[in-house]
Design a protein around this motif. Structure first.
Motif, mmCIF file in Angstrom:
data_model
loop_
_atom_site.group_PDB
_atom_site.id
_atom_site.type_symbol
_atom_site.label_atom_id
_atom_site.label_comp_id
_atom_site.label_asym_id
_atom_site.label_seq_id
_atom_site.Cartn_x
_atom_site.Cartn_y
_atom_site.Cartn_z
ATOM 1 N N GLU A 119 0.831 -1.204 0.000
ATOM 2 C CA GLU A 119 0.000 0.000 0.000
ATOM 3 C C GLU A 119 0.869 1.260 0.000
ATOM 4 O O GLU A 119 0.607 2.205 -0.739
ATOM 5 C CB GLU A 119 -0.913 -0.021 1.229
ATOM 6 N N GLN A 120 1.912 1.255 0.808
ATOM 7 C CA GLN A 120 2.797 2.421 0.875
ATOM 8 C C GLN A 120 3.557 2.636 -0.430
ATOM 9 O O GLN A 120 3.855 3.770 -0.800
ATOM 10 C CB GLN A 120 3.775 2.265 2.033
ATOM 11 N N SER B 284 1.083 -4.047 -5.874
ATOM 12 C CA SER B 284 0.279 -5.141 -5.332
ATOM 13 C C SER B 284 1.066 -5.916 -4.269
ATOM 14 O O SER B 284 2.296 -5.884 -4.245
ATOM 15 C CB SER B 284 -0.133 -6.102 -6.449
ATOM 16 N N LYS C 235 2.421 1.604 -3.358
ATOM 17 C CA LYS C 235 1.442 1.663 -4.447
ATOM 18 C C LYS C 235 1.690 0.567 -5.495
ATOM 19 O O LYS C 235 1.680 0.810 -6.696
ATOM 20 C CB LYS C 235 1.404 3.047 -5.081
#
Length: 63
Positions: free
Chosen positions: A21-22, A26, A24
């Motif tokens: 997530e950090q 998968s 960006k």
């Protein structure tokens, strides 16, 4: 290419999903980088280095 990503992530108690997530990307990408099945692009390698506040050479090992 060997790397210390899994260890660095574990030291921070981050899951692969947290790191993904950090960055960006998968979670599967994080897993592939950690297991050496995928070498990140140079921009992604710099992003990882910046996130951990370390030089790329301390995360990704040539041996």
């Amino acid at each position: 290419m060997k790397n210390r990503l899994k260890v660095l992530r574990a030291e921070r108690n981050w899951s692969q999903a947290d790191l993904a997530e950090q960055l960006k990307v998968s979670r599967q990408s994080v897993n592939a980088i950690e297991t050496g099945k995928y070498d990140p692009s140079l921009p992604l390698a710099f992003k990882i280095a910046d996130l951990f506040a370390m030089p790329i050479e301390q995360i990704f090992l040539r041996h």
